[in-house]
Design a protein around this motif. Structure first.
Motif, short mmCIF file in Angstrom:
data_model
loop_
_atom_site.label_atom_id
_atom_site.label_comp_id
_atom_site.label_asym_id
_atom_site.label_seq_id
_atom_site.Cartn_x
_atom_site.Cartn_y
_atom_site.Cartn_z
N ALA A 98 0.88 -1.16 -0.23
CA ALA A 98 0.13 -0.05 0.10
C ALA A 98 0.90 1.34 -0.02
N GLU A 99 2.04 1.16 0.76
CA GLU A 99 2.75 2.41 0.81
C GLU A 99 3.50 2.67 -0.60
N LYS A 100 3.80 1.63 -1.28
CA LYS A 100 4.58 1.79 -2.45
C LYS A 100 3.62 2.99 -3.28
N ALA A 101 2.32 2.98 -3.25
CA ALA A 101 1.30 3.67 -4.21
C ALA A 101 1.57 5.10 -4.01
N PHE A 102 2.38 5.68 -2.73
CA PHE A 102 2.63 6.89 -2.60
C PHE A 102 3.69 7.56 -3.26
N VAL A 103 4.35 7.17 -4.00
CA VAL A 103 5.21 7.43 -5.09
C VAL A 103 4.50 8.43 -6.00
N ASP A 104 3.06 8.29 -6.05
CA ASP A 104 2.34 9.12 -6.76
C ASP A 104 1.66 10.06 -6.16
N LYS A 105 2.21 11.27 -6.45
CA LYS A 105 1.63 12.75 -5.56
C LYS A 105 0.17 12.96 -5.44
N ALA A 106 -0.49 12.71 -6.71
CA ALA A 106 -2.02 12.75 -6.68
C ALA A 106 -2.67 11.85 -5.55
N HIS A 107 -2.03 10.66 -5.51
CA HIS A 107 -2.59 9.43 -4.62
C HIS A 107 -2.36 9.88 -3.25
N ALA A 108 -1.28 10.48 -2.99
CA ALA A 108 -0.96 11.15 -1.54
C ALA A 108 -1.59 12.13 -1.28
N ASP A 109 -1.88 13.01 -2.11
CA ASP A 109 -2.92 14.17 -1.96
C ASP A 109 -4.58 13.72 -1.37
N ALA A 110 -4.68 12.64 -2.29
CA ALA A 110 -6.22 12.19 -1.73
C ALA A 110 -6.40 11.47 -0.60
N VAL A 157 10.21 9.07 6.02
CA VAL A 157 10.54 7.68 6.58
C VAL A 157 11.79 7.33 5.80
N LEU A 158 12.96 6.91 6.92
CA LEU A 158 14.05 6.44 6.46
C LEU A 158 13.93 4.84 6.68
N MET A 159 14.53 4.50 5.50
CA MET A 159 14.39 2.83 5.57
C MET A 159 15.24 2.22 4.39
N ASP A 160 16.47 2.35 4.57
CA ASP A 160 17.45 1.89 3.18
C ASP A 160 17.44 0.46 3.19
N LEU A 161 16.75 -0.19 4.30
CA LEU A 161 16.81 -1.82 3.80
C LEU A 161 15.38 -2.15 3.53
N GLY A 162 14.56 -1.30 3.18
CA GLY A 162 13.32 -1.48 2.89
C GLY A 162 13.02 -2.23 1.34
N PRO A 163 11.81 -2.81 0.92
CA PRO A 163 11.63 -3.48 -0.23
C PRO A 163 11.75 -2.53 -1.16
N GLN A 164 12.11 -3.12 -2.49
CA GLN A 164 12.24 -2.41 -3.55
C GLN A 164 10.95 -1.36 -4.09
N GLY A 165 11.12 -0.13 -4.15
CA GLY A 165 10.00 0.88 -4.38
C GLY A 165 9.61 1.37 -3.08
N LEU A 166 10.31 1.12 -2.27
CA LEU A 166 10.11 1.41 -0.55
C LEU A 166 11.11 1.51 0.05
#
Length: 428
Positions: A98-110, A157-166
């Motif tokens: 779900a959090e990967k979708a926040f790469v899209d600013k319009a989604h984050a705005d909504a 959020v800081l997470m350099d060990l997170g999954p690809q895209g996050l």
């Protein structure tokens, strides 16, 4: 601009467990607001003459300070009530996708707009909020909070060990955090928090850099998770075998200070609690989330022994309600499960001035005292037939407790920001 509100008013500016005089209650009170700030407050009979030229609005119900959510994730709004799993598997299955979708600013705005409106509907006027690893998720939240005049603290959020895209890197995490601080810190009612997700999501280098950032910026907070789940604790112990406990991992990287807010803290040894008390760091208690994920119950008695600073958080979306009113009732149940009884006035303090002090904004919100910002809500003890029946002959403590146990968003009649009505149940 001067406004005056006549109502029954209740606030608790200090921990009533330590100071029985902390409860301030005017059965027939007057709250005077000038340019969004409380100018005066007291019994109506004593103040009315001084403000005879100011129109008075009568508010039915119980006026309390706006709730302060000490830990909540806005990107998890659409994954509330996600079935199955405990913490680490729940993150992998439900939250990270779900959090990967926040790469899209319009989604984050909504999502940010819906999230903040939901907070207001539940009487929450200030919050310490997790976004995602994406800088645009922070921009979306701060833009929406500024448009509403809400007091919001957040940070990438800081997470350099997170999954690809996050995930990020040490260098990009620092650069993006510093750019966001320059853009937003101190704008209106906004504040910044350095936000490593939790110990397992960042490399040693990133945790060390987060500590360096915190030291370099003495006006920002640090916000992360601590000792929420037994498997999480075991994996942290396995990765950091030299650390004395989970808190010590953060301590070794300079992340345990008086500006540090740790969510959960339900599996802490006494040594860690002692260190938290000594450092001035605090814990955001999240009972709804802890029950939903099967994590355990916060130990209020242990926290009191060590003098921990506490606040209350909904922790959406593991938390199952945006209502800090109902979360106060769940905190009572959490305390009961550990053999402690939580007084309803102390529960209200946790959700207002206690959380505000934890977030270092207690001089501005949380108590409805003169000089503070006029953020408040109107609670309706007759919001449901059951509440009305239970409270019809109740004294103040019984009414408050019934509201905490039986109430939710339906019991919030109005929410005010800086003296302006930002939510009205009867005009939705």
């Amino acid at each position: 601009m001067i406004q005056a509100f006549r109502a029954e008013i209740l606030s608790i500016s200090r921990d009533p467990g330590n100071d029985p005089e902390a409860v301030r209650h005017e059965p027939d009170g007057l709250l005077v607001v000038e340019d969004g700030v409380v100018a005066a407050r007291g019994p109506y009979a004593e103040l009315a003459g001084r403000y005879a030229q100011v129109p008075v609005e009568t508010l039915p119900g119980l006026v309390v300070p706006g709730f302060v959510d000490a830990h909540v994730h806005y990107p998890q709004t659409d994954r509330i009530a996600a079935h199955g799993e405990q913490l680490l598997d729940w993150l992998e299955r439900h939250i990270f996708p779900a959090e990967k979708a926040f790469v899209d600013k319009a989604h984050a705005d909504a999502v940010a707009a819906f999230f903040l409106d939901e907070l207001l509907r539940n009487g929450t006027t200030s919050a310490l909020v997790y976004p995602t690893v994406h800088p645009q998720s922070v921009d979306a939240l701060f833009e929406a909070a500024s448009a509403r005049d809400m007091r919001v603290i957040s940070g990438k959020v800081l997470m350099d060990l997170g999954p690809q895209g996050l995930n990020d890197t040490v260098a990009s995490g620092r650069a993006e955090s510093e750019a966001l601080m320059r853009r937003w810190r101190g704008v209106g009612r906004l504040g910044y928090a350095i936000t490593p997700r939790f110990a397992l999501a960042s490399s040693d280098a990133q945790l060390a850099d987060a500590g360096a950032l915190l030291a370099e910026h003495p006006d920002v907070l640090m916000h992360t998770h601590l000792a929420e789940n037994l498997r999480e604790c075991a994996e942290v112990a396995a990765r950091f075998p030299e650390a004395r406990d989970y808190l010590d991992v953060y301590d070794r990287f300079g992340l345990v200070t008086k500006r540090s807010i740790f969510a959960h803290g339900i599996h802490l040894p006494d040594r860690a609690c002692g260190r938290l008390g000594q450092s001035g760091a605090g814990v955001a208690v999240c009972p709804s989330s802890n029950l939903f994920l099967g994590s355990g119950w916060f130990d209020f008695a242990q926290a009191e022994r060590h003098g921990l600073r506490l606040g209350l958080g909904t922790d959406i979306g593991a938390g199952t309600t945006f209502s800090l009113l109902h979360t106060q009732g769940l905190a009572y149940q959490a305390a009961q499960a550990k053999g402690t009884t939580l007084d309803p006035f102390r529960a209200l303090w946790l959700a207002t001035a206690g959380s505000a002090d934890l977030l270092h904004i207690g001089d501005r919100v949380g108590g409805l005292e003169p000089g503070q910002e006029a953020d408040f809500l109107v609670l309706d003890p007759q919001a449901t037939p059951l509440l009305a029946r239970r409270t019809r002959h109740a004294d103040l403590a019984e009414r408050l407790f019934a509201l905490q146990v039986l109430g939710d968003d339906r019991a919030v009649a109005r929410t005010y920001l800086l003296g302006r009505c930002a939510w009205n149940r009867d005009m939705k």
